[in-house]
Design a protein around this motif. Structure first.
Motif, PDB file in Angstrom:
ATOM      1  N   LYS A   1      68.043 -32.598  38.521  1.00 16.24           N
ATOM      2  CA  LYS A   1      67.869 -32.641  39.986  1.00 16.24           C
ATOM      3  C   LYS A   1      67.181 -33.939  40.431  1.00 16.24           C
ATOM      4  O   LYS A   1      66.243 -33.947  41.221  1.00 16.24           O
ATOM      5  CB  LYS A   1      67.090 -31.418  40.491  1.00 16.24           C
ATOM      6  CG  LYS A   1      67.838 -30.104  40.257  1.00 16.24           C
ATOM      7  CD  LYS A   1      67.073 -28.925  40.800  1.00 16.24           C
ATOM      8  CE  LYS A   1      67.900 -27.660  40.810  1.00 16.24           C
ATOM      9  NZ  LYS A   1      68.674 -27.362  39.635  1.00 16.24           N
TER      10      LYS A   1
ATOM     11  N   ASP B   1      72.160 -34.616  37.258  1.00 15.36           N
ATOM     12  CA  ASP B   1      72.367 -33.420  38.071  1.00 15.36           C
ATOM     13  C   ASP B   1      71.505 -32.266  37.570  1.00 15.36           C
ATOM     14  O   ASP B   1      70.866 -31.554  38.353  1.00 15.36           O
ATOM     15  CB  ASP B   1      73.853 -33.045  38.046  1.00 15.36           C
ATOM     16  CG  ASP B   1      74.188 -31.941  39.029  1.00 15.36           C
ATOM     17  OD1 ASP B   1      73.815 -32.076  40.205  1.00 15.36           O
ATOM     18  OD2 ASP B   1      74.811 -30.951  38.618  1.00 15.36           O
ATOM     19  N   GLU B   2      71.461 -32.077  36.251  1.00 18.12           N
ATOM     20  CA  GLU B   2      70.670 -30.987  35.664  1.00 18.12           C
ATOM     21  C   GLU B   2      69.180 -31.150  35.934  1.00 18.12           C
ATOM     22  O   GLU B   2      68.459 -30.177  36.141  1.00 18.12           O
ATOM     23  CB  GLU B   2      70.926 -30.928  34.150  1.00 18.12           C
ATOM     24  CG  GLU B   2      72.299 -30.397  33.784  1.00 18.12           C
ATOM     25  CD  GLU B   2      72.589 -30.535  32.299  1.00 18.12           C
ATOM     26  OE1 GLU B   2      71.796 -31.203  31.601  1.00 18.12           O
ATOM     27  OE2 GLU B   2      73.608 -29.969  31.841  1.00 18.12           O
TER      28      GLU B   2
ATOM     29  N   LYS C   1      75.720 -35.923  34.396  1.00 16.21           N
ATOM     30  CA  LYS C   1      75.428 -34.519  34.087  1.00 16.21           C
ATOM     31  C   LYS C   1      73.925 -34.308  33.925  1.00 16.21           C
ATOM     32  O   LYS C   1      73.347 -33.371  34.488  1.00 16.21           O
ATOM     33  CB  LYS C   1      76.167 -34.116  32.812  1.00 16.21           C
ATOM     34  CG  LYS C   1      76.020 -32.645  32.415  1.00 16.21           C
ATOM     35  CD  LYS C   1      76.934 -32.322  31.240  1.00 16.21           C
ATOM     36  CE  LYS C   1      76.862 -30.847  30.872  1.00 16.21           C
ATOM     37  NZ  LYS C   1      75.600 -30.454  30.269  1.00 16.21           N
ATOM     38  N   VAL C   2      73.275 -35.190  33.169  1.00 20.85           N
ATOM     39  CA  VAL C   2      71.825 -35.084  32.960  1.00 20.85           C
ATOM     40  C   VAL C   2      71.086 -35.250  34.280  1.00 20.85           C
ATOM     41  O   VAL C   2      70.147 -34.513  34.591  1.00 20.85           O
ATOM     42  CB  VAL C   2      71.344 -36.134  31.931  1.00 20.85           C
ATOM     43  CG1 VAL C   2      69.821 -36.198  31.895  1.00 20.85           C
ATOM     44  CG2 VAL C   2      71.897 -35.811  30.553  1.00 20.85           C
TER      45      VAL C   2
END
Length: 337
Positions: free
Chosen positions: A50, A47-48, A44-45
């Motif tokens: 990028k 992805d956030e 998640k981190v």
């Protein structure tokens, strides 16, 4: 200038070690005993933020290039280009690149492409094989290279593949033509020994033989390598010489594209003079007047399953199971029947 995100930044934001981030991003989290909750948090981190991994550094460290070699017959053919889009989309979601190659149906070209991709150290192969490519696939299997065949396969070869149930599809299409009143049904195909084309011919023949309506003279086998102009001429001659034909099943979309020009040349009306069904959809078939009835392959489903099978091999080469999967086609009824 924007700062490049590193795994150290992800580790800090997720409050875990750099090693943990490395294991998770290299798909080794479960293997290393990292909890599902931590894996999800890191992803998640990542992805956030990028995060984009350094492919070269990763390749040097792991021996993996996070790349897939996709070898098809003709990437410009809409069937293969649509498949390639699905495969690339699925691969990108898994942080893999895809190298596209077209064989043009040429065996020597196919072997050259496999050798080039082996030298490029791709992690796996998705291949639509040419007619005489069996020994090359055998070589990849002997080298323990992850490989999944798509659209066609070789009998008695232990390789995972994802294909259309071509016999059932051709039988269904021919039965629909019979049901709607056609009796003198032709089949336009190519003369190769590729299994999918042979199974389409068998499915067509089977449906007609059950009704006592099979006539071998209504099958037109065309060489794959002839020019578009010659293909149009051959179909035109066939139709002119067999005026009693009331319906035609085309074995591939590129054959119908030539066939439509033959119809125009002979001033034949669809479906008044001949009903039409074609294997594989094409954007132009939806907008043609009349629109063309097709036996469509489940492209999205096939592409996803192919990538999934390849990933299983690449992630667990010692224990993966060979899967030979047939998918059902979809008869899309339009105005040409």
């Amino acid at each position: 200038m924007l700062k490049k995100i590193t795994i150290k930044d992800i580790a800090k934001a997720a409050n875990v070690s750099v090693t943990t981030v490395s294991f998770v991003l290299n798909h080794k989290g479960i293997e290393k005993g990292i909890s599902k909750k931590v894996i999800e948090k890191v992803l998640k981190v990542s992805d956030e933020m990028k995060f984009k991994p350094n492919m070269i550094a990763s390749s040097l460290r792991t021996g993996k290039t996070r790349s897939i070699g996709l070898i098809v017959e003709d990437i410009s053919n809409q069937f293969f280009s649509d498949l390639a889009k699905v495969i690339e989309r699925e691969a990108i979601d898994l942080n893999y690149r895809v190298f596209y190659c077209s064989t043009g149906g040429n065996d020597e070209r196919a072997i050259e492409l496999v050798n080039s991709l082996l030298q490029a150290n791709v992690d796996g192969f998705i291949i639509t094989p040419t007619e005489n490519m069996k020994s090359t696939i055998d070589r990849l299997l002997a080298l323990k290279c992850p490989v999944v065949l798509l659209d066609r396969y070789f009998e008695n070869q232990e390789a995972s593949h994802v294909v259309l149930d071509n016999f059932e599809a051709a039988d269904t299409a021919t039965q629909y033509l019979l049901k709607t009143g056609s009796k003198k049904i032709a089949f336009v195909t190519n003369s190769s020994q590729l299994i999918q084309m042979n199974l389409r011919k068998l499915g067509y023949s089977n449906a007609l033989k059950k009704e006592g309506l099979f006539d071998i003279s209504r099958i037109l086998d065309l060489e794959y390598y002839i020019s578009e102009e010659e293909r149009i001429d051959r179909i035109s001659q066939f139709l002119y010489s067999n005026p009693d034909i009331d319906a035609i099943l085309f074995g591939a979309n590129y054959l119908l594209l030539a066939g439509l020009q033959s119809f125009r040349k002979l001033k034949l009306k669809i479906p008044a003079d001949k009903a039409i069904i074609c294997f594989d959809d094409h954007d132009s078939f939806k907008f043609h007047s009349p629109s063309i009835t097709v036996l469509s392959q489940p492209i999205d489903e096939m592409g996803k399953k192919t990538v999934r099978l390849l990933m299983e091999q690449m992630n667990d080469s010692a224990n993966y199971e060979i899967i030979k999967e047939k998918k059902k086609g979809n008869l899309i009824i339009r105005e040409s029947v």
